[in-house]
Scaffold this motif. Structure first.
Motif, short mmCIF file in Angstrom:
data_model
loop_
_atom_site.label_atom_id
_atom_site.label_comp_id
_atom_site.label_asym_id
_atom_site.label_seq_id
_atom_site.Cartn_x
_atom_site.Cartn_y
_atom_site.Cartn_z
N PHE A 97 14.07 20.83 -17.82
CA PHE A 97 14.66 20.61 -19.14
C PHE A 97 16.17 20.38 -19.03
CE2 PHE A 97 16.99 22.47 -22.73
CZ PHE A 97 16.55 21.66 -23.75
N GLN A 98 16.84 21.19 -18.23
CA GLN A 98 18.29 21.02 -18.08
C GLN A 98 18.61 19.67 -17.44
OE1 GLN A 98 21.23 24.24 -17.32
NE2 GLN A 98 21.27 23.39 -15.24
N ASN A 99 17.81 19.25 -16.47
CA ASN A 99 18.01 17.93 -15.86
C ASN A 99 17.92 16.83 -16.92
OD1 ASN A 99 18.15 19.28 -13.44
ND2 ASN A 99 16.07 18.74 -12.79
N LYS A 100 16.92 16.93 -17.77
CA LYS A 100 16.70 15.91 -18.80
C LYS A 100 17.89 15.86 -19.76
CE LYS A 100 13.79 15.13 -22.89
NZ LYS A 100 13.78 13.66 -22.77
N VAL A 101 18.37 17.02 -20.20
CA VAL A 101 19.47 17.05 -21.16
C VAL A 101 20.74 16.47 -20.53
CG1 VAL A 101 20.93 18.53 -22.57
CG2 VAL A 101 18.49 18.98 -22.41
N LEU A 102 21.04 16.87 -19.30
CA LEU A 102 22.25 16.37 -18.66
C LEU A 102 22.19 14.87 -18.43
CD1 LEU A 102 23.03 19.18 -16.05
CD2 LEU A 102 23.93 18.90 -18.36
N ARG A 103 21.03 14.35 -18.10
CA ARG A 103 20.90 12.90 -17.92
C ARG A 103 21.11 12.17 -19.24
NH1 ARG A 103 18.88 12.18 -12.76
NH2 ARG A 103 18.76 9.95 -13.09
N TYR A 146 18.49 6.41 -10.74
CA TYR A 146 18.76 6.63 -9.31
C TYR A 146 19.83 7.70 -9.06
CZ TYR A 146 22.35 3.23 -10.62
OH TYR A 146 23.37 2.56 -11.25
N ILE A 147 20.44 8.26 -10.09
CA ILE A 147 21.43 9.32 -9.91
C ILE A 147 20.71 10.64 -9.65
CG2 ILE A 147 23.31 10.60 -10.99
CD1 ILE A 147 24.06 7.76 -10.29
N ARG A 148 21.11 11.32 -8.60
CA ARG A 148 20.48 12.59 -8.24
C ARG A 148 20.86 13.68 -9.25
NH1 ARG A 148 18.72 13.08 -2.81
NH2 ARG A 148 19.15 11.21 -1.57
N ASN A 149 19.91 14.59 -9.49
CA ASN A 149 20.19 15.71 -10.38
C ASN A 149 21.24 16.65 -9.81
OD1 ASN A 149 18.29 15.01 -12.44
ND2 ASN A 149 16.62 15.83 -11.19
N THR A 150 21.23 16.82 -8.50
CA THR A 150 22.24 17.68 -7.87
C THR A 150 23.64 17.09 -8.05
OG1 THR A 150 21.77 16.55 -5.77
CG2 THR A 150 20.66 18.66 -6.18
#
Length: 553
Positions: free
Chosen positions: A498-504, A512-516
């Motif tokens: 969920f946090q990955n989705k919101v930040l993206r 192609y941008i890494r979540n890290t």
């Protein structure tokens, strides 16, 4: 009229063009509005005002069903329905005669310390907020904050007169009720609404001054039991949940069964029996305080406000004001003598009550839990109504065991594999999977409401987007993280996704941008790092508390 296909094509073309123009104008106006939002005083904290509207409770706007099954459509009719409902609510469940033993000389001679203008001034500065709603007397927080010294001196004289006479004026006991819809309840039923008391600010200030003098007596006499964590300093909801989960985890590790009842008290604050409460106060507190609190509880009135309509004043024959600090403490005193059956652990946070019993097998644990009938007898003695249909019985175990019913007041407590206690969803194996799933659903609802602020097309600044996420969405999943953070990695990954989705969405990142890389560039911690930080802070807090207790001993 004509059916020429060329005209139809032209009409469709013009219609589509008009829609595109309207959409573009709407997007431009929203973009311009978002660009002007800030979280500082330059725009009167406009960003927080926008986000506050998203959390504002829903007031009654739909028709209400009357007792005769007809409909109350305008505000005047709704007020009548609400006030009739509250008149029945603020009535004691029962009555019986109580005899109070004579007061000891020690109780008679103890006086209430008078207040000083400096203390009144400091209390106003510390506890009076300018944005609080006004009560029956129409005095606002801004007025209280701007009182000159001469007015504060006069106010001090009034408070001291009340303390000396042990009398609270009726004008300070008028409550204005705002009806707020409970989440997930049908809006056309009057029972779906919770009354919120708006008390006079001068009354709330007086209560804080009285409570400041009452708290040392409660602590010195140990009136509030240790298992009660509600409305007490250094006793949070997480501390109470941690207390009961420690018992459950130990039972699971030792391959035992922890049978638990989560009891629901029906209208706990609204149904407090005044005569019973005063009986306990006279036994536990000095005479000066018991006389003052008797005046505080007697002759209380309320009226209902719906938009611009008001009801007449109605008497409140039972209950304590929910929005007052003194009312909350009075409820703790009223329930302070709840029995603690042998072989069980009682955990309470205000009216949220859990009873735990550990045994080698389900038969032994259930037998201990059934001994909690003494609590049922106590509730009947003091006219406290238990809602057995909403209560839950959970057997925390890794074993396969047969179901043994637990009864309360002659009714079987419904069994379940999960129970919600103080905002945490506990499953029978304490794996936290259901809790994380529930939080993810809540986050999804909140994020959809905020997508126009945080989404890919939003022109809100990056800084403000991150502020909204960390202040509104992140606290939803960090609540109790020091407990559910020990869950399986697949469970923790649900929140991380969920946090990955919101930040993206916030930065409109391509695939192609890494979540890290996103977390690093935005200076945002991964969920596992947040878990470790909360765990360290919790351990440090426990260590400091233990050291302070050892030094005091």
């Amino acid at each position: 009229m004509t059916r020429d296909p060329r005209l139809k094509t032209e009409l469709n073309r013009v219609t589509q063009g008009l829609r595109r123009m309207i959409l573009a104008t709407k997007q431009q106006s929203i973009a311009a509005y978002l660009q002007d939002l800030t979280d500082d005083a330059s725009t009167d904290y406009s960003l927080w005002k926008v986000s506050k509207r998203l959390k504002r409770p829903i007031m009654s706007i739909t028709p209400l069903r009357k007792p005769d099954r007809s409909w109350a459509k305008d505000d005047k009719e709704k007020v009548e329905v609400f006030v009739a409902h509250l008149e029945q609510t603020f009535q004691p469940t029962g009555e019986r005669i109580l005899t109070t033993p004579p007061q000891s000389e020690e109780k008679l001679i103890q006086r209430i310390t008078l207040v000083t203008p400096k203390e009144v001034f400091q209390t106003i500065r510390a506890h009076t907020k300018s944005n609080k709603a006004q009560g029956f007397d129409l005095i606002t927080g801004v007025i209280m904050q701007q009182l000159p010294r001469q007015a504060i001196v006069k106010l001090t004289h009034l408070y001291n007169a009340a303390l000396r006479l042990k009398y609270v004026p009726i004008q300070r006991k008028m409550a204005e009720m705002i009806m707020v819809l409970k989440p997930g309840k049908p809006p056309n039923e009057v029972s779906s609404y919770r009354p919120i008391s708006l008390l006079p600010i001068m009354s709330k200030l007086f209560e804080k001054l009285v409570l400041k003098r009452l708290t040392p007596i409660l602590d010195a006499k140990h009136i509030i039991p240790l298992h009660q964590f509600g409305f007490r300093q250094q006793h949070s909801t997480i501390d109470q949940v941690h207390r009961i989960t420690a018992i459950i985890e130990q039972a699971l590790e030792e391959k035992q069964v922890c049978a638990t009842m989560f009891l629901d008290v029906a209208q706990a604050f609204d149904k407090v029996w005044h005569a019973g409460l005063l009986h306990k106060i006279e036994q536990l507190l000095p005479t000066q305080y018991s006389q003052l609190l008797k005046s505080y509880l007697s002759d209380r009135y309320f009226r209902v406000k719906q938009e611009e309509e008001y009801s007449d004043l109605k008497p409140a024959q039972a209950g304590v004001p929910q929005e007052s600090v003194l009312g909350s403490v009075l409820y703790l005193i009223f329930t302070s003598d709840i029995p603690q059956p042998t072989g069980t652990t009682v955990a309470t946070f205000a009216d949220d009550t859990a009873i735990l019993a550990v045994g080698a097998d389900v038969e032994a644990a259930t037998q201990k839990l059934q001994a909690a009938d003494s609590i049922n007898n106590w509730t009947q003695q003091w006219f406290i109504k238990l809602n057995t249909d909403k209560s839950k019985h959970v057997n925390f175990t890794n074993q396969r065991c047969r179901y043994l019913p637990v009864t309360m007041n002659g009714k079987i407590i419904p069994t379940s594999q999960t129970a919600k206690y103080l905002g945490m969803t506990l499953d029978a194996k304490l794996r936290w999977k259901v809790h994380v799933k529930t939080k993810r659903e809540e986050l999804g609802i909140k994020y959809r409401q905020m997508y126009w602020l945080l989404g890919r097309r939003s022109t809100l600044s990056l800084r403000n987007k991150l502020v909204l996420y960390t202040q509104i969405l992140k606290p939803v999943w960090t609540y109790g993280i020091q407990l559910w953070g020990c869950a399986a990695q697949s469970t923790i990954a649900v929140i991380q996704h969920f946090q990955n989705k919101v930040l993206r969405d916030i930065v409109n990142a391509p695939w192609y941008i890494r979540n890290t890389d996103l977390h690093r560039d935005l200076n945002m911690e991964m969920v596992t790092a947040v878990i470790q930080r909360f765990a360290r802070n919790t351990k440090r807090g426990f260590t400091n508390t233990l050291m302070s207790k050892q030094s005091s001993c």
